[in-house]
Design a protein around this motif. Structure first.
Motif, PDB file in Angstrom:
ATOM      1  N   LEU A 181       0.797  -1.177  -0.110  1.00  0.00           N
ATOM      2  CA  LEU A 181      -0.099   0.012   0.012  1.00  0.00           C
ATOM      3  C   LEU A 181       0.876   1.199   0.020  1.00  0.00           C
ATOM      4  N   VAL A 182       0.911   1.942  -1.011  1.00  0.00           N
ATOM      5  CA  VAL A 182       1.724   3.097  -1.185  1.00  0.00           C
ATOM      6  C   VAL A 182       0.770   4.481  -1.056  1.00  0.00           C
ATOM      7  N   ILE A 183       1.141   5.364  -0.006  1.00  0.00           N
ATOM      8  CA  ILE A 183       0.465   6.442   0.117  1.00  0.00           C
ATOM      9  C   ILE A 183       1.533   7.374  -0.615  1.00  0.00           C
ATOM     10  N   ASP A 184       0.942   8.249  -1.643  1.00  0.00           N
ATOM     11  CA  ASP A 184       1.689   9.196  -2.458  1.00  0.00           C
ATOM     12  C   ASP A 184       1.782  10.374  -1.636  1.00  0.00           C
ATOM     13  N   ASP A 185       2.787  11.251  -1.764  1.00  0.00           N
ATOM     14  CA  ASP A 185       2.755  12.709  -1.246  1.00  0.00           C
ATOM     15  C   ASP A 185       2.481  13.527  -2.402  1.00  0.00           C
ATOM     16  N   PRO A 186       1.512  14.256  -2.525  1.00  0.00           N
ATOM     17  CA  PRO A 186       1.235  14.920  -3.603  1.00  0.00           C
ATOM     18  C   PRO A 186       2.037  16.177  -3.957  1.00  0.00           C
ATOM     19  N   LYS A 187       3.021  16.389  -2.747  1.00  0.00           N
ATOM     20  CA  LYS A 187       3.987  17.414  -3.031  1.00  0.00           C
ATOM     21  C   LYS A 187       5.497  16.901  -3.381  1.00  0.00           C
ATOM     22  N   ASP A 188       5.376  15.753  -3.437  1.00  0.00           N
ATOM     23  CA  ASP A 188       6.650  15.203  -3.432  1.00  0.00           C
ATOM     24  C   ASP A 188       7.309  15.244  -5.117  1.00  0.00           C
ATOM     25  N   LYS A 189       8.216  16.035  -5.092  1.00  0.00           N
ATOM     26  CA  LYS A 189       8.706  16.197  -6.610  1.00  0.00           C
ATOM     27  C   LYS A 189       9.440  15.001  -7.366  1.00  0.00           C
ATOM     28  N   GLY A 190       9.568  13.967  -6.561  1.00  0.00           N
ATOM     29  CA  GLY A 190      10.111  12.784  -7.225  1.00  0.00           C
ATOM     30  C   GLY A 190      11.519  12.948  -7.312  1.00  0.00           C
ATOM     31  N   GLY A 191      12.112  13.136  -8.630  1.00  0.00           N
ATOM     32  CA  GLY A 191      13.532  13.260  -8.591  1.00  0.00           C
ATOM     33  C   GLY A 191      14.191  11.855  -9.034  1.00  0.00           C
ATOM     34  N   ALA A 266      12.925 -18.373 -10.485  1.00  0.00           N
ATOM     35  CA  ALA A 266      12.150 -17.937 -11.354  1.00  0.00           C
ATOM     36  C   ALA A 266      11.860 -16.543 -11.189  1.00  0.00           C
ATOM     37  N   PRO A 267      12.934 -15.904 -11.017  1.00  0.00           N
ATOM     38  CA  PRO A 267      12.977 -14.281 -10.625  1.00  0.00           C
ATOM     39  C   PRO A 267      12.019 -13.426 -11.527  1.00  0.00           C
ATOM     40  N   ARG A 268      11.456 -12.367 -10.900  1.00  0.00           N
ATOM     41  CA  ARG A 268      10.726 -11.313 -11.619  1.00  0.00           C
ATOM     42  C   ARG A 268      12.053 -10.351 -12.057  1.00  0.00           C
ATOM     43  N   THR A 269      11.650  -9.845 -13.127  1.00  0.00           N
ATOM     44  CA  THR A 269      12.733  -8.794 -13.723  1.00  0.00           C
ATOM     45  C   THR A 269      12.282  -7.162 -13.789  1.00  0.00           C
ATOM     46  N   PHE A 270      13.095  -6.316 -13.126  1.00  0.00           N
ATOM     47  CA  PHE A 270      12.851  -5.194 -13.443  1.00  0.00           C
ATOM     48  C   PHE A 270      13.799  -4.560 -14.236  1.00  0.00           C
ATOM     49  N   THR A 271      13.194  -3.802 -15.109  1.00  0.00           N
ATOM     50  CA  THR A 271      13.927  -3.267 -16.294  1.00  0.00           C
ATOM     51  C   THR A 271      14.064  -1.635 -16.123  1.00  0.00           C
ATOM     52  N   ALA A 272      14.827  -1.021 -16.736  1.00  0.00           N
ATOM     53  CA  ALA A 272      15.366   0.504 -16.700  1.00  0.00           C
ATOM     54  C   ALA A 272      16.472   0.643 -17.681  1.00  0.00           C
ATOM     55  N   LYS A 273      16.694   1.909 -17.787  1.00  0.00           N
ATOM     56  CA  LYS A 273      17.870   2.253 -18.648  1.00  0.00           C
ATOM     57  C   LYS A 273      19.125   2.609 -17.684  1.00  0.00           C
ATOM     58  N   PRO A 274      20.565   2.128 -18.257  1.00  0.00           N
ATOM     59  CA  PRO A 274      21.767   2.647 -17.600  1.00  0.00           C
ATOM     60  C   PRO A 274      21.503   4.324 -17.107  1.00  0.00           C
ATOM     61  N   GLY A 275      22.085   4.562 -16.006  1.00  0.00           N
ATOM     62  CA  GLY A 275      22.124   6.024 -15.458  1.00  0.00           C
ATOM     63  C   GLY A 275      20.758   6.490 -15.021  1.00  0.00           C
ATOM     64  N   GLN A 276      19.801   5.736 -15.211  1.00  0.00           N
ATOM     65  CA  GLN A 276      18.481   6.041 -14.573  1.00  0.00           C
ATOM     66  C   GLN A 276      18.230   5.889 -12.942  1.00  0.00           C
ATOM     67  N   LYS A 277      17.572   6.848 -12.383  1.00  0.00           N
ATOM     68  CA  LYS A 277      17.661   6.688 -10.696  1.00  0.00           C
ATOM     69  C   LYS A 277      16.111   6.195 -10.482  1.00  0.00           C
ATOM     70  N   VAL A 278      16.238   4.725  -9.774  1.00  0.00           N
ATOM     71  CA  VAL A 278      15.105   4.274  -9.256  1.00  0.00           C
ATOM     72  C   VAL A 278      14.730   4.313  -7.850  1.00  0.00           C
ATOM     73  N   ARG A 279      13.656   4.562  -7.444  1.00  0.00           N
ATOM     74  CA  ARG A 279      13.167   4.585  -6.197  1.00  0.00           C
ATOM     75  C   ARG A 279      12.656   3.045  -5.881  1.00  0.00           C
ATOM     76  N   ILE A 280      13.195   2.392  -4.815  1.00  0.00           N
ATOM     77  CA  ILE A 280      12.664   1.045  -4.578  1.00  0.00           C
ATOM     78  C   ILE A 280      12.212   1.145  -3.317  1.00  0.00           C
ATOM     79  N   ARG A 281      10.892   0.860  -3.011  1.00  0.00           N
ATOM     80  CA  ARG A 281      10.205   0.544  -2.032  1.00  0.00           C
ATOM     81  C   ARG A 281      10.164  -1.026  -1.306  1.00  0.00           C
ATOM     82  N   PHE A 282      11.273  -1.158  -0.409  1.00  0.00           N
ATOM     83  CA  PHE A 282      11.184  -2.353   0.333  1.00  0.00           C
ATOM     84  C   PHE A 282       9.989  -2.811   1.445  1.00  0.00           C
TER      85      PHE A 282
END
Ligand SMILES: [Cu+2]
Length: 508
Positions: A181-191, A266-282
């Motif tokens: 359950l993710v509660i987003d912050d409407p003011k969060d600029k992300g980044g 039989a792992p799941r795969t997460f894909t992105a581009k090199p150099g991208q910044k990712v937020r991981i929620r554990f």
């Protein structure tokens, strides 16, 4: 069902029922046609040891401009594909961990639970400062949701962050009954460029060679006895573990450890581009396993703990105990990398997911992850971000909380008492209360408070609703009593909680 006592079933037993489907709209504006208050029809005659009257859930009306998020959860028997291994279990969804439920801070959530399990159930919104009637503790804040019944949870989600939900009924959480359950912050600029939710779990239910969680609990209950209340250094019960700097980290050797519902083969795969910044929620949705987590070839920057911002701290590896959540930022390299979660102090194969940004052979369960070989960050070494700090105030009162128990006989409690014989903690509304937890055992216990988020004075005001207390360690945790009701306080090892390591905090 197992040897659960009637009191445990009726008075706040954690136990889980099963998981069903999350037929949810995950954000936004859907709403509309949900049926009204379902309401279990179970008699409320016995609620155990003077837990007081069960409050009535008065309907909430949205404030002007307030968004309403509506969903239906269907806990139900399902067959989950764990990656070639099929588990006959209970769940809310057909896949584990992959589709977080979302809302924004300040939203009004209206979630109908349509209980299709062959058992009572309940839903606890772990870490969210809900109003007491929506806290999901049978016998304390509501009647159990009987099989076939519907029940409406209505609450505001005041704080952004990473959360999850699960039953507070028996050991149902050790089946597939959980979801992020993710509660987003409407003011969060992300980044950041991408966001991944990574749910860790220890798995035994409904597979060849796996024990049913109710059977595991019954086996423990058959071996229970009095609690030793002094310092207990007996390690003799720990026959399946491996040495850990955390002491004894878990009691059960699970057949599998999962990331988002998949075995490491039989792992799941997460894909992105090199150099991208990712937020991981554990999120650690496990019942008896502390995970040591790393992304091979990368440094993680921890940004949030239990939903609240921390002063960013870099680490190669991170411990995540049952019920804890951590958010990290990672700038991704080019290639294919293992995201691994090793069961601390246990011999099993680490949970695995693949992070792919380019060419390269996918990691396998036998790919070494050097980051897991070294030290790992423990949550209490973090410090609160300024914006996350509780107002500075001296505690009006300190309550001492001793964590007691041992493996032989298998017994756990608080202040020398098992739940049911416990003396609840008292607080007055408006008070700042300091809980001084001392772990008298040789096991690490992730202690969880409902309805509040502590501030840890020795950790720069770090906010936590689940804090791992190491063997012989003392942790002070302050709470602001601003959410009246009766709130559970317990170990988030579900077997410890069910065996008695649970009490409550009551507003006078
Ligand atoms: Cu515990």
């Amino acid at each position: 069902m197992t040897a659960l006592t009637r009191r445990q079933i009726l008075a706040g037993g954690f136990g889980l029922a099963s998981l069903g489907a999350l037929a949810a709209c995950s954000s936004g504006s859907s709403m509309g046609d949900m049926p009204g208050m379902g309401g279990a029809t179970t008699s409320s005659a016995s609620t155990g040891h003077a837990m007081g009257a069960i409050p009535t859930a008065t309907p909430l009306t949205p404030k002007p401009g307030q968004k309403v998020v509506t969903a239906t959860l269907r806990p139900r028997p399902v067959t989950l594909d764990l990656g070639g291994i099929h588990a006959n279990t209970w769940a809310y969804t057909d896949e584990l961990g992959t589709a977080p439920f979302r809302a924004s801070a300040g939203d009004l959530l209206r979630i109908t639970v349509d209980n299709q399990l062959p058992s009572d159930t309940s839903v606890h919104w772990h870490g969210i400062r809900v109003r007491n009637v929506a806290d999901g503790v049978p016998g304390v804040t509501q009647q159990p949701i009987a099989k076939g019944a519907r029940y409406l949870y209505e609450f505001e989600a005041p704080d952004a962050g990473t959360y999850f939900f699960h039953p507070h009924t028996g050991v149902q959480i050790d089946r597939g009954l959980y979801a992020p359950l993710v509660i987003d912050d409407p003011k969060d600029k992300g980044g950041y460029d991408a966001e991944w939710v990574v749910v860790l779990d220890d798995w035994t239910d409904g597979i060849p060679g796996g024990k049913n969680p109710d059977t595991i609990l019954a086996d423990f209950q058959a071996k229970t006895g009095p609690i030793s209340t002094g310092m207990n250094h007996d390690m003799s019960g720990m026959d399946h573990g491996m040495a850990s700097p955390l002491g004894d980290a878990g009691d059960i050797a699970y057949p599998h450890y999962l990331i988002n519902g998949r075995i490491p083969a039989a792992p799941r795969t997460f894909t992105a581009k090199p150099g991208q910044k990712v937020r991981i929620r554990f999120i650690n949705a496990g019942s008896d396993t502390i995970f040591k987590v790393a992304l091979g070839g990368h440094t993680m920057t921890v940004t949030h703990s239990d939903g609240y911002a921390v002063q960013p701290q870099d680490t190669k590896a991170l411990y995540i105990a049952m019920g804890e959540r951590y958010d990290v930022l990672v700038t991704l390299a080019d290639g294919a990398f293992p995201l691994a979660a090793a069961p601390e102090g246990k011999k099993g194969t680490p949970a695995l997911a693949v992070v792919r940004t380019g060419a390269g052979t996918a990691p396998t369960p036998s790919t070494p992850v050097s980051e897991l070989a070294g030290a790992a960050l423990v949550g209490t070494s973090l410090t609160a971000a300024d914006a996350a700090k509780l107002s500075s105030k001296d505690p009006a009162r300190t309550v001492d909380v001793q964590l007691n128990g041992q493996m032989k006989p298998y017994a756990w409690g608080i202040n020398g008492k098992k739940f049911g014989e416990d003396t609840p903690m008292q607080v007055r509304e408006g008070e700042r209360l300091r809980m001084r937890m001392t772990n008298m055992t040789m096991m690490a216990h992730p202690m969880h408070i409902h309805g509040h988020t502590w501030a840890l004075p020795a950790s720069g005001g770090l906010r936590k609703d689940t804090v791992l207390v190491l063997p012989m360690q003392t942790v002070e945790a302050d709470l602001q009593a601003d959410n009246p009701g009766t709130w559970m306080y317990h170990c988030h090892n579900i077997y410890h909680a069910e065996l008695g390591m649970m009490t409550s905090l009551r507003y006078a």
